[in-house]
Design a protein around this motif. Structure first.
Motif: not given
Lengths: 145, 137
Positions: A28-29, A31-32, A35-36, B56, B59-60, B63-64, B102
């Protein structure tokens, strides 16, 4: 019609990959950071799966797992449909819409070359259509004047 | 190419997948899984669109950023304002908008009231198929 290899050469040679034993949190990190929405999963440079935001949203918390204690291998999609570099955009689009994938890893003779997303494919198709329309318009002007 | 998005929404059915901003993120994930979709429009009780919540965002921004999905509300991490299509837009206009920004999901609205949600797949298939068929002649 434009091919997969043309898209890959525009995107550059980098393939965003992660190992199957990395944690989901690492995935996940990454991907962030880039940015995918998906990463290919490779072991000894061989494609073994793909992990996407979809896998993360469906298979971690909803199944009582946590991203720090789950490995990529446990939630990745293993049966990956791959594209060949000479495929055209129409073929990619058909596979993505029929099979409901947003990402297609590209392989040639067992070697991983890259990853194309539905966004990449749609953009290539639109660019080509725009180019054809411009050509037609120029042609029409030449004919009229 | 000149198909209106309102026609696509009709063809897809009248499903207007939405969630309230004060639901928890985990509830949104459950709804997305049961409906097999990647995003929910965030709408108030009167169907007024206030944002969109997608895989999205999850995921962003959970948790991050040290949050928990059972304690965070959809309204806290949704994407807002959300880019929407008006019902009179053509499919082509919609696709260009999605590519430019996007984004993979486009709510279709009339006076900011939700009519339906189109995915990149829905829109791309509608634009690409006829053209792809032509080019193979």
């Amino acid at each position: 019609m434009r091919t997969v290899s043309a898209i890959l050469s525009r995107k550059g040679p980098q393939v965003l990959a992660i190992g199957p034993d990395a944690t989901v949190l690492d995935a996940i990190r990454k991907m962030a950071e880039y940015n995918v929405g998906a990463l290919v999963v490779t072991a000894q440079e061989r494609l073994v799966g793909i992990i996407s935001e979809r896998d993360y949203a469906r298979k971690v918390i909803l199944r009582g797992r946590s991203s720090a204690h789950t490995t990529v291998r446990e939630i990745m999609t293993q049966e990956v449909v791959t594209a060949e570099p000479e495929w055209d955009m129409k073929r990619c689009m058909r596979v993505m819409t029929d099979r409901r994938f947003r990402h297609l890893p590209v392989q040639s003779q067992g070697r991983l070359l890259g990853l194309v997303s539905m966004g990449d494919v749609v953009k290539a198709i639109i660019d080509e259509q725009t180019f054809i329309i411009q050509q037609l318009e120029q042609y029409m002007q030449v004919q009229v004047h | 190419m000149n198909t209106l998005v309102s026609e696509l929404v009709k063809r897809k059915g009248v499903e207007r997948w939405s969630i309230a901003p004060d639901e928890t993120v985990i509830q949104a994930l459950r709804e997305m899984a049961s409906r097999d979709c990647g995003a929910l429009v965030v709408a108030e009780e009167n169907d007024r669109v206030v944002g969109i919540f997608s895989e999205r965002d999850y995921a962003r921004k959970i948790v991050l950023l040290g949050r928990h999905s059972d304690e965070t509300l959809v309204g806290e991490i949704m994407t807002t304002p959300v880019i929407c299509a008006e019902e009179h837009w053509t499919v082509e206009e919609s696709l260009r908008t999605m590519m430019e920004h996007r984004i993979r999901h486009l709510p279709v609205v009339k006076d900011n009231i939700l009519l339906g949600v189109l995915s990149l797949r829905d829109v791309a298939a509608a634009v690409v198929e006829p053209v792809a068929a032509d080019s193979s002649i």
